[in-house]
Design an enzyme around this catalytic site. Sequence first.
Site, PDB file in Angstrom:
ATOM      1  N   LYS A 146       5.992 -16.454 -28.532  1.00 41.59           N
ATOM      2  CA  LYS A 146       6.016 -15.653 -27.305  1.00 41.59           C
ATOM      3  C   LYS A 146       5.056 -16.235 -26.260  1.00 41.59           C
ATOM      4  O   LYS A 146       5.400 -16.351 -25.078  1.00 41.59           O
ATOM      5  CB  LYS A 146       5.602 -14.212 -27.613  1.00 41.59           C
ATOM      6  CG  LYS A 146       5.459 -13.327 -26.383  1.00 41.59           C
ATOM      7  CD  LYS A 146       4.964 -11.949 -26.732  1.00 41.59           C
ATOM      8  CE  LYS A 146       3.476 -11.850 -26.890  1.00 41.59           C
ATOM      9  NZ  LYS A 146       2.743 -11.751 -25.588  1.00 41.59           N
ATOM     10  N   ASN A 147       3.866 -16.622 -26.687  1.00 46.56           N
ATOM     11  CA  ASN A 147       2.865 -17.103 -25.751  1.00 46.56           C
ATOM     12  C   ASN A 147       3.171 -18.495 -25.204  1.00 46.56           C
ATOM     13  O   ASN A 147       2.488 -18.963 -24.283  1.00 46.56           O
ATOM     14  CB  ASN A 147       1.479 -17.101 -26.402  1.00 46.56           C
ATOM     15  CG  ASN A 147       0.943 -15.699 -26.608  1.00 46.56           C
ATOM     16  OD1 ASN A 147       1.414 -14.746 -25.987  1.00 46.56           O
ATOM     17  ND2 ASN A 147      -0.022 -15.553 -27.491  1.00 46.56           N
TER      18      ASN A 147
ATOM     19  N   CYS B 190      -0.730  -5.054 -23.014  1.00 51.43           N
ATOM     20  CA  CYS B 190      -1.550  -4.404 -24.022  1.00 51.43           C
ATOM     21  C   CYS B 190      -2.791  -3.779 -23.399  1.00 51.43           C
ATOM     22  O   CYS B 190      -3.386  -4.323 -22.469  1.00 51.43           O
ATOM     23  CB  CYS B 190      -1.965  -5.414 -25.090  1.00 51.43           C
ATOM     24  SG  CYS B 190      -0.589  -5.952 -26.127  1.00 51.43           S
TER      25      CYS B 190
ATOM     26  N   ARG C  67      -8.690  -6.938 -17.617  1.00 49.84           N
ATOM     27  CA  ARG C  67      -8.168  -8.294 -17.633  1.00 49.84           C
ATOM     28  C   ARG C  67      -8.418  -8.927 -16.268  1.00 49.84           C
ATOM     29  O   ARG C  67      -7.514  -9.022 -15.441  1.00 49.84           O
ATOM     30  CB  ARG C  67      -6.656  -8.282 -17.927  1.00 49.84           C
ATOM     31  CG  ARG C  67      -6.320  -8.058 -19.368  1.00 49.84           C
ATOM     32  CD  ARG C  67      -4.821  -8.010 -19.533  1.00 49.84           C
ATOM     33  NE  ARG C  67      -4.289  -6.745 -19.087  1.00 49.84           N
ATOM     34  CZ  ARG C  67      -4.193  -5.668 -19.845  1.00 49.84           C
ATOM     35  NH1 ARG C  67      -4.589  -5.723 -21.082  1.00 49.84           N
ATOM     36  NH2 ARG C  67      -3.700  -4.548 -19.385  1.00 49.84           N
TER      37      ARG C  67
ATOM     38  N   ASP D 291      -5.950 -13.049 -31.031  1.00 46.60           N
ATOM     39  CA  ASP D 291      -4.691 -12.371 -31.331  1.00 46.60           C
ATOM     40  C   ASP D 291      -4.472 -12.162 -32.822  1.00 46.60           C
ATOM     41  O   ASP D 291      -3.462 -11.567 -33.224  1.00 46.60           O
ATOM     42  CB  ASP D 291      -3.504 -13.163 -30.750  1.00 46.60           C
ATOM     43  CG  ASP D 291      -3.279 -12.859 -29.274  1.00 46.60           C
ATOM     44  OD1 ASP D 291      -3.971 -11.979 -28.736  1.00 46.60           O
ATOM     45  OD2 ASP D 291      -2.412 -13.504 -28.666  1.00 46.60           O
TER      46      ASP D 291
ATOM     47  N   ARG E 284       7.455  -6.260 -28.546  1.00 46.12           N
ATOM     48  CA  ARG E 284       7.040  -7.177 -27.486  1.00 46.12           C
ATOM     49  C   ARG E 284       6.766  -8.570 -28.021  1.00 46.12           C
ATOM     50  O   ARG E 284       6.857  -9.550 -27.273  1.00 46.12           O
ATOM     51  CB  ARG E 284       5.789  -6.650 -26.783  1.00 46.12           C
ATOM     52  CG  ARG E 284       6.031  -5.387 -25.956  1.00 46.12           C
ATOM     53  CD  ARG E 284       4.807  -5.046 -25.130  1.00 46.12           C
ATOM     54  NE  ARG E 284       4.307  -6.237 -24.455  1.00 46.12           N
ATOM     55  CZ  ARG E 284       3.038  -6.656 -24.528  1.00 46.12           C
ATOM     56  NH1 ARG E 284       2.152  -5.995 -25.240  1.00 46.12           N
ATOM     57  NH2 ARG E 284       2.671  -7.741 -23.887  1.00 46.12           N
TER      58      ARG E 284
END
Length: 421
Positions: free
Chosen positions: A24-25, A120, A125, A308, A400
Amino acid sequence: MKEETIAIDGGRQLAGEIEVSGAKNAALPCLFASLLSSKKVVLDNLPLVTDTMTSIEVLKSLGLAVRRQGKKATIDAAKAKSASCEVPLEQARAMRASILALGPLLAKRGEAVVPLPGGCDFGSRPIDIHLRGLRKMGAEIEMKGGVLHARADGLRGQRLTLEFPSFTGTENLMMAACLAQGETIIDNAAREPEIANLAALLVAMGAQIEGAGTSRIAIAGVASLGGASHAVMPDRIEAGTYLAAAAAAQGDLTLRGCGGDELAMVLDKLEDAGAEIESSQDRIGIIMDRRPRAVDIATAPYPGFPTDLQAQFLAVSSIAEGTARIVEGIWEQRFRTADELRLMGADIAVSGSSATVNGVAQLTGAHVQATDLRASAALVIAGLCASGTTVIHNAHHLQRGYEGLAAKLNALGARVRQAGA
């Protein structure tokens, strides 16, 4: 809309083989990089998760023609229906990766309207690194009601020294620099392998990039970028999550399609915990035939221990022999998982950016609330090794970032049921 839940009947050993999905990243920045092209970009091995689908919807809203077939997406800028520069609020608030539209839009279209990102909920952030770098390259950016309004009459290459090796900040500035005039140097750049994967796509499109994956990236701006075909790398965080699950549930697991080089720190910690690990270029095997030993962990930018995977290892530590100290060096408020693990019987004391975990012999199933993507995965791991049934509420977070998680776990012998999806 019906709430999504996941129910797990614990106490079942995990055994077998599963395939690791695309990262995903890595997929999300590659999707946004297609905004820089005037031609066709084909991306393969995309993970079938909601963040991928949300990113595709953003690209469509910005006028790009997108056709998806399974794990492959064709993004054709030549067939763009419009040249909108405004990211829709709903999609922006759904994931923090939406900020990755900012650099490409400014570089290609000279304008960007991007709501502050969501995703999230584990603390603030700040995107100062993104904004400071883009402003130095010539962008004018102002905030109005939680929305960034940015303009640039041609970006100019600069030497940028990041105050912190921000993952998305490095990606945003690297993409913007591809079409800037002159050379851009990014010092103290993030070194994650996903950044090198993004750079490989950009180079295939015609960009001139050296040093991606190191702390110094040099980008020589070009006039335009063309089309390319590119495969998204495997998801090392997904792999680490299943390895943590096997460690907690005392499993015998093989992961296909993912090597161990990019998880070196994680594999070392698993071996310290008592696991037997074998890895090659495209397979990782783990055998854990005992209760894990407690190991200390401190998250740090790559190649350090991934933030993560912190929550997942918090769950492993909860049932380990001994006491573990876990220090979170990246995000604030990422120990909210501890409150839910305590409902299952975990002994966790949180103080600021660290947690002390006294392992218990057995967790007990309970109704718990997921607060973010990786916290959800941690609760799944806890449920797998708990007695009785664990019900995870707000389980939509898992969709997600984890493709087919329930199906993969059930293929390994777990008993996981989804409802409301």
